[in-house]
Motif scaffolding. Structure first.
Motif, PDB file in Angstrom:
ATOM      1  N   ILE A   1       0.864  -1.179   0.000  1.00 20.36           N
ATOM      2  CA  ILE A   1       0.000   0.000   0.000  1.00 20.36           C
ATOM      3  C   ILE A   1       0.899   1.226   0.000  1.00 20.36           C
ATOM      4  N   GLY A   2       0.321   2.367  -0.325  1.00 16.62           N
ATOM      5  CA  GLY A   2       1.119   3.579  -0.378  1.00 16.62           C
ATOM      6  C   GLY A   2       0.408   4.762   0.234  1.00 16.62           C
ATOM      7  N   PHE A   3       1.203   5.770   0.556  1.00 11.65           N
ATOM      8  CA  PHE A   3       0.685   7.039   1.072  1.00 11.65           C
ATOM      9  C   PHE A   3       1.508   8.151   0.457  1.00 11.65           C
ATOM     10  N   ARG A   4       0.860   8.956  -0.386  1.00  9.39           N
ATOM     11  CA  ARG A   4       1.515  10.143  -0.950  1.00  9.39           C
ATOM     12  C   ARG A   4       0.976  11.351  -0.207  1.00  9.39           C
ATOM     13  N   PHE A   5       1.890  12.162   0.342  1.00  9.68           N
ATOM     14  CA  PHE A   5       1.467  13.274   1.181  1.00  9.68           C
ATOM     15  C   PHE A   5       2.370  14.479   1.006  1.00  9.68           C
ATOM     16  N   SER A   6       1.828  15.624   1.398  1.00 11.17           N
ATOM     17  CA  SER A   6       2.595  16.862   1.478  1.00 11.17           C
ATOM     18  C   SER A   6       2.399  17.438   2.867  1.00 11.17           C
ATOM     19  N   LEU A   7       3.465  17.968   3.424  1.00 17.79           N
ATOM     20  CA  LEU A   7       3.472  18.553   4.756  1.00 17.79           C
ATOM     21  C   LEU A   7       3.692  20.052   4.595  1.00 17.79           C
ATOM     22  N   TYR A   8       2.852  20.843   5.267  1.00 13.00           N
ATOM     23  CA  TYR A   8       2.906  22.301   5.104  1.00 13.00           C
ATOM     24  C   TYR A   8       3.055  22.995   6.461  1.00 13.00           C
ATOM     25  N   PRO A   9       4.287  23.206   6.936  1.00 16.75           N
ATOM     26  CA  PRO A   9       4.478  23.968   8.176  1.00 16.75           C
ATOM     27  C   PRO A   9       4.231  25.459   7.919  1.00 16.75           C
ATOM     28  N   MET A  10       3.487  26.093   8.822  1.00 14.07           N
ATOM     29  CA  MET A  10       3.230  27.535   8.713  1.00 14.07           C
ATOM     30  C   MET A  10       4.368  28.263   9.438  1.00 14.07           C
ATOM     31  N   ALA A  11       5.559  28.201   8.843  1.00 11.39           N
ATOM     32  CA  ALA A  11       6.740  28.764   9.495  1.00 11.39           C
ATOM     33  C   ALA A  11       7.776  29.137   8.446  1.00 11.39           C
ATOM     34  N   ASP A  12       8.586  30.127   8.769  1.00 14.73           N
ATOM     35  CA  ASP A  12       9.652  30.537   7.854  1.00 14.73           C
ATOM     36  C   ASP A  12      10.663  29.415   7.630  1.00 14.73           C
ATOM     37  N   ASN A  13      10.876  28.593   8.641  1.00 16.77           N
ATOM     38  CA  ASN A  13      11.844  27.498   8.529  1.00 16.77           C
ATOM     39  C   ASN A  13      11.158  26.194   8.105  1.00 16.77           C
ATOM     40  N   PHE A  14      10.196  26.286   7.186  1.00 15.40           N
ATOM     41  CA  PHE A  14       9.410  25.130   6.770  1.00 15.40           C
ATOM     42  C   PHE A  14      10.278  24.002   6.213  1.00 15.40           C
ATOM     43  N   VAL A  15      11.359  24.340   5.503  1.00 14.58           N
ATOM     44  CA  VAL A  15      12.235  23.309   4.943  1.00 14.58           C
ATOM     45  C   VAL A  15      12.865  22.502   6.070  1.00 14.58           C
ATOM     46  N   GLU A  16      13.324  23.188   7.090  1.00 11.42           N
ATOM     47  CA  GLU A  16      13.931  22.525   8.250  1.00 11.42           C
ATOM     48  C   GLU A  16      12.920  21.606   8.954  1.00 11.42           C
ATOM     49  N   VAL A  17      11.678  22.069   9.099  1.00  7.21           N
ATOM     50  CA  VAL A  17      10.650  21.258   9.759  1.00  7.21           C
ATOM     51  C   VAL A  17      10.361  20.000   8.942  1.00  7.21           C
ATOM     52  N   ILE A  18      10.187  20.155   7.632  1.00  8.84           N
ATOM     53  CA  ILE A  18       9.870  19.010   6.776  1.00  8.84           C
ATOM     54  C   ILE A  18      11.034  18.022   6.740  1.00  8.84           C
ATOM     55  N   LYS A  19      12.227  18.508   6.438  1.00 10.58           N
ATOM     56  CA  LYS A  19      13.384  17.611   6.341  1.00 10.58           C
ATOM     57  C   LYS A  19      13.711  16.982   7.684  1.00 10.58           C
ATOM     58  N   GLY A  20      13.517  17.750   8.762  1.00 15.20           N
ATOM     59  CA  GLY A  20      13.761  17.207  10.093  1.00 15.20           C
ATOM     60  C   GLY A  20      12.823  16.060  10.404  1.00 15.20           C
ATOM     61  N   ALA A  21      11.538  16.228  10.092  1.00 16.88           N
ATOM     62  CA  ALA A  21      10.553  15.169  10.350  1.00 16.88           C
ATOM     63  C   ALA A  21      10.862  13.922   9.538  1.00 16.88           C
ATOM     64  N   LEU A  22      11.272  14.100   8.285  1.00 24.63           N
ATOM     65  CA  LEU A  22      11.597  12.956   7.435  1.00 24.63           C
ATOM     66  C   LEU A  22      12.848  12.230   7.931  1.00 24.63           C
ATOM     67  N   SER A  23      13.863  13.001   8.347  1.00 24.01           N
ATOM     68  CA  SER A  23      15.119  12.368   8.774  1.00 24.01           C
ATOM     69  C   SER A  23      15.042  11.782  10.181  1.00 24.01           C
ATOM     70  N   GLU A  24      14.179  12.340  11.038  1.00 23.53           N
ATOM     71  CA  GLU A  24      14.070  11.844  12.415  1.00 23.53           C
ATOM     72  C   GLU A  24      13.201  10.588  12.515  1.00 23.53           C
ATOM     73  N   THR A  25      12.473  10.275  11.461  1.00 21.20           N
ATOM     74  CA  THR A  25      11.599   9.099  11.454  1.00 21.20           C
ATOM     75  C   THR A  25      12.348   7.901  10.895  1.00 21.20           C
ATOM     76  N   ASP A  26      12.202   6.769  11.549  1.00 20.94           N
ATOM     77  CA  ASP A  26      12.807   5.538  11.051  1.00 20.94           C
ATOM     78  C   ASP A  26      11.951   5.023   9.894  1.00 20.94           C
ATOM     79  N   THR A  27      12.490   5.127   8.691  1.00 23.71           N
ATOM     80  CA  THR A  27      11.760   4.722   7.487  1.00 23.71           C
ATOM     81  C   THR A  27      12.322   3.431   6.889  1.00 23.71           C
TER      82      THR A  27
END
Length: 193
Positions: free
Chosen positions: A9-35
């Motif tokens: 199965i799959g999940f395609r998603f987009s994450l939208y932080p309402m913050a100036d450092n949105f790139v850091e929030v997105i990349k941080g969440a992806l890298s901090e999660t065990d995938t």
């Protein structure tokens, strides 16, 4: 490949932080999660994760929770899919055990909406009503609305409901299912929940 109830199965998603450092929030969440239990690909619009259902939902929740722990208001929008003809990329991840990789139990309020699309099933409205009733019984139902149903509560309860709904809406005769999910986390309109 024959599509059954246990294929990828799959999940395609987009994450939208309402913050100036949105790139850091997105990349941080992806890298901090065990995938390690899913196939994952990120481009300039979205991320897709694919594998066993148990791992796809575990990783999706972990990414949302990791981003939420920044305290930033964020939105997540995505589509879960199963039984899509020709959906085989990442098959190797079906050999993973059912031991989940992400176990963060941090409480986090989530307000969300979902829509179920049991493909080619003439009884699709019965299936949708059954899952909405189950949401009410579990205490995560929030509101009825056009084209979706509101689901809210702790992120762990919300994702547990979504995974159960995804399982319940599929059958041997109707294997192709799509479920859309939109979430709002840490919104000022949540009143400090």
């Amino acid at each position: 490949m024959e599509c059954g109830l246990s294929p990828i199965i799959g999940f395609r998603f987009s994450l939208y932080p309402m913050a100036d450092n949105f790139v850091e929030v997105i990349k941080g969440a992806l890298s901090e999660t065990d995938t390690s239990n899913v196939w994952m690909h990120t481009d300039d619009v979205s991320t897709v994760i694919r594998g066993k259902q148990i791992h796809v939902f575990n990783v999706a929740k972990a990414i949302a929770l990791s981003a939420a722990k920044t305290g930033k208001h964020l939105a997540l929008s995505g589509t879960f899919s199963a039984g899509c003809p020709g959906d085989t990329t990442g098959d190797v991840y079906l050999d993973k055990s059912d031991e989940i990789a992400n176990r963060d139990a941090t409480k986090q309020y989530v307000s969300s909406q979902f829509a179920l699309y049991p493909m080619n099933n003439p009884m699709y409205m019965d299936i949708i009503y059954k899952e909405v009733d189950r949401a009410k019984q579990q205490g995560v139902f929030n509101d009825s609305m056009h084209y979706a149903s509101g689901i809210h509560g702790d992120i762990h309860e919300v994702f547990a409901f979504y995974e159960e709904a995804f399982s319940n809406a599929r059958s041997d005769d109707h294997k192709h299912l799509v479920m859309t999910v939109s979430m709002s986390i840490n919104s000022p309109s949540h009143g400090g929940r």
